[in-house]
Design a protein around this motif. Structure first.
Motif, PDB file in Angstrom:
ATOM      1  N   SER A 144     -22.023 -56.573 -27.661  1.00 26.67           N
ATOM      2  CA  SER A 144     -23.054 -56.570 -28.677  1.00 26.67           C
ATOM      3  C   SER A 144     -22.698 -55.591 -29.808  1.00 26.67           C
ATOM      4  N   SER A 184     -22.105 -56.223 -21.779  1.00 22.80           N
ATOM      5  CA  SER A 184     -23.128 -56.569 -22.767  1.00 22.80           C
ATOM      6  C   SER A 184     -23.185 -55.551 -23.894  1.00 22.80           C
ATOM      7  N   ARG A 189     -27.748 -55.201 -24.640  1.00 23.81           N
ATOM      8  CA  ARG A 189     -27.300 -55.772 -25.910  1.00 23.81           C
ATOM      9  C   ARG A 189     -28.021 -55.118 -27.077  1.00 23.81           C
TER      10      ARG A 189
END
Lengths: 347, 347
Positions: free
Chosen positions: A180, A176, A210
């Motif tokens: 991101s 993540s 994220r």
DNA sequence: TAGGCCCTGGACAACGTTGTCAGGTGAATG
DNA sequence: CATTCACCTGACAACGTTGTCCAGGGCCTA
């Protein structure tokens, strides 16, 4: 066939199933011989086997796996707890877990936690009471110490999509943070300086990661995040819509938005479609038909099926006796560029 | 606590769970008293109850539901067999069934038939062996007589999305015929005379019904279906793509296409997007983001969640003892116009 | 104080299966 | 013909729980 004198068993009643005892009586053999036939164990004459098979056929007998489980200790079933069975992101994950389970001869019991830690625990413990051999959990809560006695008792457990809280366990995640960061960097690379982030509730690990990736990318680019550029909360469409509108209607609006997951992306796309000024967008999670929108939606894709498959394989590896220390696998994400992230700032 | 002399039970070993017997020994009470506490039955002094609770806590005891099931006869679980857990159409259905099951205190065991009758049967019978209280099945096969002994033995069964074959059973369907007829009529109403139909394999009931609806609408409009306007087969994107291309590249091409389900619609949209000449499209099943495409995709929507909910409620109604004749419920579909069905023929 | 009732607690069997073990039959061998 | 051996077969206990039933003790009443 001496029956208890107190409760004679007359004709097999409707709703009552024949047992091996019934089959044995009808075939004129012993109980254990029926068991042998049913389980394909060796040591039964073809003739005897035939008689037993006929009796099974005639009575419509089917082995009671509950009794079998009780005797054998293993249930040949695993539990899967995810956030929402209806979320398209979890469909492929679910299916992948099922396929692996199936290849190991196990059934799959599953349920939705609805992002409620209490419901997660309730569900998990119900599965443990059923004595599932193993558990795959997308955790909603942050404290899984309640699982300690279960794990100690031998219930293999793998966490997927998000890590376990306050407990050591096998975990399979998507990257993540990296995804991101890359997605945000992509917007920066296309000239954006004012980038908003709309994500899920900050208590959810992936959402936090994220956000961290977004912050890292902004910092890498030497950009300062201004107040109002970050909005976290539920993925309820109304909430997200308002967040988007607020960012775009600010006196000094953002020129690009990073959407924290598939639900957010869908709503963001919908809001942006109703606006004249073009705003760049990158979303986490791929969504169906994203390529056909105008512009196509650039996304950071994770492989949900691979998450499920990896977790399930890890689980069965454990069930086969592997006793290594808990592992953590992080699967890479993939930036798929389709246009929406390549819009350049118009102001 | 006299133990069998042959198998003395020493320290509780790793991987072995404490039983009520262990709890009873530790609390210094009888076995049945533990059972009473665990099940919240009356007739236990607060003091005794406390001692038992402490023992439970200390040993990490959790009731073994396998044994409970064996004793009680009911498993408090139901089975759901669908075609593909990963298909977004079945997500909401799955979730709806789960919610109803949950409200009745039951767990959900599920699996995918992958549109393979043999796999369906294998899965269903495995669920029966587990003694699920009831079954909800999206049938892949057309002969469910193998279920007769099970149903006779008391396994409540509800078929959903498609009817059972060669057997009487509760069924919950969407109005495939009516929806398809309306969708096709919509195209006719917008001036189309040359309309193609691309659907799933003809052995699938819904596919056949939708084809029938298409034929009916064409007949109602006095239109003759020409060779090459109907294509049935798997929903594999390659197969569908070829079908679309063939229809559009024919010497006298169709001006509109009716797509038989969500998978077909998605592929059709994708193919049409790459073509200059505008072709009208109506699809069966709603798809996410259909409203944001240009033009928006007009669809015949069915309510998957309602299908699941209705089926599950029917099931629990049966489990509560209802003994009426098998029912058949047909849920209406809804035409959602978004533009793609309103294009007028360009030739 | 005696009798009877209610309340708590426990012994025991049963649910349907499988693992263990011993008995029994037939063929092959000395 | 007796003996060994291999191979089938079945009796029995055990898995962990719950339903039935009975025993014992405390308390109220006459």
């Amino acid at each position: 066939m001496a029956e208890s004198p107190r409760r004679p068993r007359p004709e097999p009643r409707y709703g009552t199933r024949p047992t091996m005892k019934d089959v044995a009586a009808r075939a004129g053999v012993g109980l254990k011989t029926v068991s042998r036939v049913v389980n394909g164990e060796p040591g039964v004459t073809p003739d005897t086997e035939r008689r037993v098979q006929e009796a099974i056929e005639a009575l419509g007998f089917r082995r009671n796996d509950s009794a079998r489980v009780l005797r054998k200790g293993r249930t040949a079933s695993i539990g899967l707890v995810i956030e929402d069975l209806a979320d398209p992101f979890y469909g492929p994950l679910n299916r992948a877990v099922e396929e692996v389970a199936r290849s190991h001869g196990a059934l799959l019991i599953n349920g939705s936690s609805a992002e409620d830690p209490e419901r997660e625990q309730e569900l998990v413990l119900a599965l443990c009471a059923r004595r599932v051999d193993g558990l795959i959990v997308v955790p909603a809560g942050h404290d899984h110490r309640y699982l300690e006695p279960e794990i100690k008792a031998g219930v293999a457990t793998v966490f997927v999509d998000r890590p376990a809280g306050r407990i050591e366990a096998d975990t399979v995640l998507s990257d993540s943070f990296g995804g991101s960061r890359d997605g945000t960097a992509h917007l920066v690379a296309h000239g954006h300086r004012r980038i908003g982030f709309i994500g899920d509730q900050s208590t959810i690990h992936t959402a936090a990661e994220r956000l961290r990736g977004y912050r890292a990318a902004m910092a890498d680019a030497g950009l300062v995040i201004e107040p109002g550029w970050i909005s976290l909360g539920t993925t309820d469409p109304d909430r997200v819509r308002e967040a988007v509108v607020t960012m775009l209607d600010a006196p000094d609006p953002v020129t690009a938005i990073f959407a924290g997951n598939n639900r957010v992306t869908v709503t963001a796309v919908r809001v942006l479609a109703g606006r004249s000024r073009s705003v760049a967008l990158v979303g986490f999670d791929d969504i169906e038909l994203a390529d056909l929108l105008d512009p196509g939606v650039t996304v950071v894709a994770q492989d949900a099926a691979a998450l499920g498959r990896t977790a399930a394989e890890r689980l069965f590896h454990r069930l086969d006796g592997a006793a290594e220390a808990p592992s953590r696998v992080v699967l890479p994400t993939r930036l798929i560029t389709r246009g929406s992230g390549e819009l350049t700032p118009s102001d």
